[in-house]
Design a protein around this motif. Structure first.
Motif, PDB file in Angstrom:
ATOM      1  N   LYS A 199    -127.155 -51.411 -14.694  1.00 24.12           N
ATOM      2  CA  LYS A 199    -127.559 -50.520 -13.595  1.00 24.12           C
ATOM      3  C   LYS A 199    -128.139 -51.316 -12.425  1.00 24.12           C
ATOM      4  O   LYS A 199    -127.743 -51.140 -11.267  1.00 24.12           O
ATOM      5  CB  LYS A 199    -128.593 -49.498 -14.087  1.00 24.12           C
ATOM      6  CG  LYS A 199    -128.127 -48.603 -15.221  1.00 24.12           C
ATOM      7  CD  LYS A 199    -129.165 -47.570 -15.582  1.00 24.12           C
ATOM      8  CE  LYS A 199    -130.455 -48.139 -16.136  1.00 24.12           C
ATOM      9  NZ  LYS A 199    -130.267 -48.840 -17.438  1.00 24.12           N
ATOM     10  N   SER A 200    -129.102 -52.175 -12.735  1.00 25.47           N
ATOM     11  CA  SER A 200    -129.744 -52.960 -11.678  1.00 25.47           C
ATOM     12  C   SER A 200    -128.777 -53.969 -11.070  1.00 25.47           C
ATOM     13  O   SER A 200    -128.825 -54.240  -9.865  1.00 25.47           O
ATOM     14  CB  SER A 200    -130.984 -53.678 -12.227  1.00 25.47           C
ATOM     15  OG  SER A 200    -131.993 -52.743 -12.575  1.00 25.47           O
ATOM     16  N   ILE A 255    -126.718 -52.121  -8.363  1.00 31.60           N
ATOM     17  CA  ILE A 255    -127.328 -51.879  -7.058  1.00 31.60           C
ATOM     18  C   ILE A 255    -127.663 -53.183  -6.342  1.00 31.60           C
ATOM     19  O   ILE A 255    -127.712 -53.223  -5.114  1.00 31.60           O
ATOM     20  CB  ILE A 255    -128.548 -50.929  -7.129  1.00 31.60           C
ATOM     21  CG1 ILE A 255    -129.719 -51.534  -7.853  1.00 31.60           C
ATOM     22  CG2 ILE A 255    -128.165 -49.598  -7.714  1.00 31.60           C
ATOM     23  CD1 ILE A 255    -131.008 -50.740  -7.599  1.00 31.60           C
ATOM     24  N   ARG A 256    -127.858 -54.265  -7.096  1.00 29.19           N
ATOM     25  CA  ARG A 256    -128.041 -55.568  -6.438  1.00 29.19           C
ATOM     26  C   ARG A 256    -126.758 -55.991  -5.732  1.00 29.19           C
ATOM     27  O   ARG A 256    -126.805 -56.613  -4.664  1.00 29.19           O
ATOM     28  CB  ARG A 256    -128.468 -56.623  -7.453  1.00 29.19           C
ATOM     29  CG  ARG A 256    -129.934 -56.511  -7.873  1.00 29.19           C
ATOM     30  CD  ARG A 256    -130.299 -57.552  -8.913  1.00 29.19           C
ATOM     31  NE  ARG A 256    -130.181 -58.901  -8.370  1.00 29.19           N
ATOM     32  CZ  ARG A 256    -131.110 -59.516  -7.648  1.00 29.19           C
ATOM     33  NH1 ARG A 256    -132.250 -58.891  -7.374  1.00 29.19           N
ATOM     34  NH2 ARG A 256    -130.920 -60.738  -7.206  1.00 29.19           N
ATOM     35  N   LEU A 278    -131.814 -48.136  -1.615  1.00 31.74           N
ATOM     36  CA  LEU A 278    -131.652 -48.368  -3.042  1.00 31.74           C
ATOM     37  C   LEU A 278    -133.027 -48.441  -3.689  1.00 31.74           C
ATOM     38  O   LEU A 278    -133.925 -49.105  -3.175  1.00 31.74           O
ATOM     39  CB  LEU A 278    -130.900 -49.679  -3.287  1.00 31.74           C
ATOM     40  CG  LEU A 278    -129.560 -49.833  -2.564  1.00 31.74           C
ATOM     41  CD1 LEU A 278    -129.004 -51.235  -2.775  1.00 31.74           C
ATOM     42  CD2 LEU A 278    -128.559 -48.784  -3.043  1.00 31.74           C
ATOM     43  N   VAL A 323    -131.999 -46.076  -9.586  1.00 31.79           N
ATOM     44  CA  VAL A 323    -131.840 -46.484 -10.980  1.00 31.79           C
ATOM     45  C   VAL A 323    -133.067 -45.997 -11.739  1.00 31.79           C
ATOM     46  O   VAL A 323    -134.207 -46.246 -11.319  1.00 31.79           O
ATOM     47  CB  VAL A 323    -131.716 -48.019 -11.114  1.00 31.79           C
ATOM     48  CG1 VAL A 323    -131.918 -48.456 -12.566  1.00 31.79           C
ATOM     49  CG2 VAL A 323    -130.353 -48.485 -10.629  1.00 31.79           C
ATOM     50  N   MET A 372    -133.941 -51.752   0.150  1.00 27.44           N
ATOM     51  CA  MET A 372    -134.115 -51.762  -1.302  1.00 27.44           C
ATOM     52  C   MET A 372    -135.594 -51.723  -1.660  1.00 27.44           C
ATOM     53  O   MET A 372    -136.414 -52.435  -1.078  1.00 27.44           O
ATOM     54  CB  MET A 372    -133.456 -52.997  -1.917  1.00 27.44           C
ATOM     55  CG  MET A 372    -133.390 -52.957  -3.429  1.00 27.44           C
ATOM     56  SD  MET A 372    -132.180 -54.135  -4.087  1.00 27.44           S
ATOM     57  CE  MET A 372    -132.317 -53.773  -5.858  1.00 27.44           C
ATOM     58  N   PHE A 383    -138.174 -51.987  -5.050  1.00 24.83           N
ATOM     59  CA  PHE A 383    -138.212 -52.462  -6.429  1.00 24.83           C
ATOM     60  C   PHE A 383    -139.303 -51.742  -7.219  1.00 24.83           C
ATOM     61  O   PHE A 383    -140.075 -50.961  -6.672  1.00 24.83           O
ATOM     62  CB  PHE A 383    -138.466 -53.972  -6.447  1.00 24.83           C
ATOM     63  CG  PHE A 383    -137.401 -54.773  -5.747  1.00 24.83           C
ATOM     64  CD1 PHE A 383    -136.285 -55.222  -6.437  1.00 24.83           C
ATOM     65  CD2 PHE A 383    -137.507 -55.066  -4.395  1.00 24.83           C
ATOM     66  CE1 PHE A 383    -135.299 -55.961  -5.796  1.00 24.83           C
ATOM     67  CE2 PHE A 383    -136.529 -55.806  -3.742  1.00 24.83           C
ATOM     68  CZ  PHE A 383    -135.420 -56.254  -4.452  1.00 24.83           C
ATOM     69  N   GLN A 384    -139.372 -52.036  -8.526  1.00 20.17           N
ATOM     70  CA  GLN A 384    -140.382 -51.413  -9.375  1.00 20.17           C
ATOM     71  C   GLN A 384    -141.782 -51.813  -8.931  1.00 20.17           C
ATOM     72  O   GLN A 384    -142.702 -51.002  -8.932  1.00 20.17           O
ATOM     73  CB  GLN A 384    -140.171 -51.800 -10.840  1.00 20.17           C
ATOM     74  CG  GLN A 384    -141.161 -51.129 -11.784  1.00 20.17           C
ATOM     75  CD  GLN A 384    -140.808 -51.316 -13.242  1.00 20.17           C
ATOM     76  OE1 GLN A 384    -139.667 -51.608 -13.584  1.00 20.17           O
ATOM     77  NE2 GLN A 384    -141.778 -51.163 -14.112  1.00 20.17           N
ATOM     78  N   ASP A 428    -134.824 -49.267  -7.349  1.00 18.09           N
ATOM     79  CA  ASP A 428    -134.652 -49.786  -8.703  1.00 18.09           C
ATOM     80  C   ASP A 428    -135.916 -49.519  -9.519  1.00 18.09           C
ATOM     81  O   ASP A 428    -136.885 -50.261  -9.447  1.00 18.09           O
ATOM     82  CB  ASP A 428    -134.359 -51.292  -8.647  1.00 18.09           C
ATOM     83  CG  ASP A 428    -133.923 -51.843  -9.998  1.00 18.09           C
ATOM     84  OD1 ASP A 428    -133.816 -51.061 -10.966  1.00 18.09           O
ATOM     85  OD2 ASP A 428    -133.695 -53.059 -10.093  1.00 18.09           O
ATOM     86  N   GLU A 429    -135.924 -48.411 -10.271  1.00 16.20           N
ATOM     87  CA  GLU A 429    -137.070 -48.000 -11.090  1.00 16.20           C
ATOM     88  C   GLU A 429    -138.372 -48.045 -10.287  1.00 16.20           C
ATOM     89  O   GLU A 429    -139.369 -48.657 -10.712  1.00 16.20           O
ATOM     90  CB  GLU A 429    -137.184 -48.915 -12.327  1.00 16.20           C
ATOM     91  CG  GLU A 429    -136.112 -48.713 -13.370  1.00 16.20           C
ATOM     92  CD  GLU A 429    -136.414 -47.538 -14.294  1.00 16.20           C
ATOM     93  OE1 GLU A 429    -137.459 -46.880 -14.123  1.00 16.20           O
ATOM     94  OE2 GLU A 429    -135.609 -47.274 -15.185  1.00 16.20           O
TER      95      GLU A 429
END
Length: 260
Positions: free
Chosen positions: A49-50, A53-54, A160, A194, A83, A85-86, A162-163
């Protein structure tokens, strides 16, 4: 929706070389995402998944196939795609307003223009009154709000995530989901999330991509048609949750009742 901001993923594969061995992370990924959609990607850990999107962000290159935005192949990061990120990834020595301002790419903007843009983003993510605070003075949820503001400040065509709420407690996470939904509706950006949280995916999305175990591919696409306020206890919400759980875990009806 405008056709001009269509994201196309065409026959994408990703293979990593680890020492002398090759590991296929993704195979035969095909999808088309229209302008203004909110897409969530769910699947088992390690399914790519990650990585996907990367590649959309231009941080990785496909081993095969192409990813296109507006019919132009993505080969590197650009201002069209933001983007989150977590981790918030804020600079701890800068105030919230300075962290957000750091994301402005157009250096020709005047001081007043930059200030106005930062104030607009701070208001959008609900951080009014905290512009002079340092990241350590804010909760994890508030730090992520600042991170989202920085990601949106250049008005990207696609954002995007990502968690982004993975490290937050359950109450804060649900609050942030509501805030992100408001931001998406107001900004009308295309968003790709994600997540491992099935309810989060249903609550936020217009469509959900379900991926298989590695090598990951899209095994199912679910349209989320929830009218009005999204009620997690509604029959439609529960039906979608059940369908996702069946696809992810291949569990029988009795087990589904346990998860629900």
């Amino acid at each position: 929706m405008e056709n001009g901001n269509t994201l196309k993923i065409e026959n994408v594969e990703k293979i990593f070389q680890i020492n002398d061995e090759f590991l296929q992370a993704l195979e035969n990924i095909n999808a088309e995402i229209k302008d203004g959609e909110f897409i969530s990607i769910v699947g088992p850990s390690g399914c790519g998944k990650s990585t996907l999107i990367r590649m959309i962000a231009g941080l990785e290159s496909p081993s095969k196939g192409e990813i296109k935005l507006n019919e132009k192949t993505i080969t590197k990061p650009s201002l069209d795609i933001g983007m989150i990120f977590q981790e918030s990834r804020l600079f701890p020595w800068l105030t919230i307003e300075k962290n957000i301002e750091f994301g402005i790419s157009d250096k020709s903007k005047t001081k007043n223009e930059r200030k106005k843009l930062v104030e607009e983003m701070i208001s959008l993510v609900g951080l009014t009154g905290f512009s002079k605070a340092l990241p350590k003075q804010l909760s994890g949820g508030m730090q992520q709000r600042a991170s989202i503001a920085r990601g949106l400040i250049n008005k990207p065509k696609i954002l995007l995530l990502d968690e982004p709420f993975g490290a937050l407690d359950a109450f804060t996470r649900m609050n942030m989901q509501q805030e992100l939904l408001k931001i998406w509706k107001k900004e009308k950006s295309t968003m790709l999330l994600v997540t491992h949280d099935v309810d989060e995916a249903i609550f936020l999305s217009t469509r959900i991509f379900i991926m298989t175990e590695r090598p990951g591919t899209i095994k199912d696409i679910i349209d989320v048609q929830l009218e009005g306020k999204r009620d997690r206890s509604s029959q439609k919400f529960v039906e979608i949750r059940s369908r996702i759980l069946r696809a992810l875990f291949k569990i029988d009806s009795e087990a589904i009742e346990y998860y629900l």
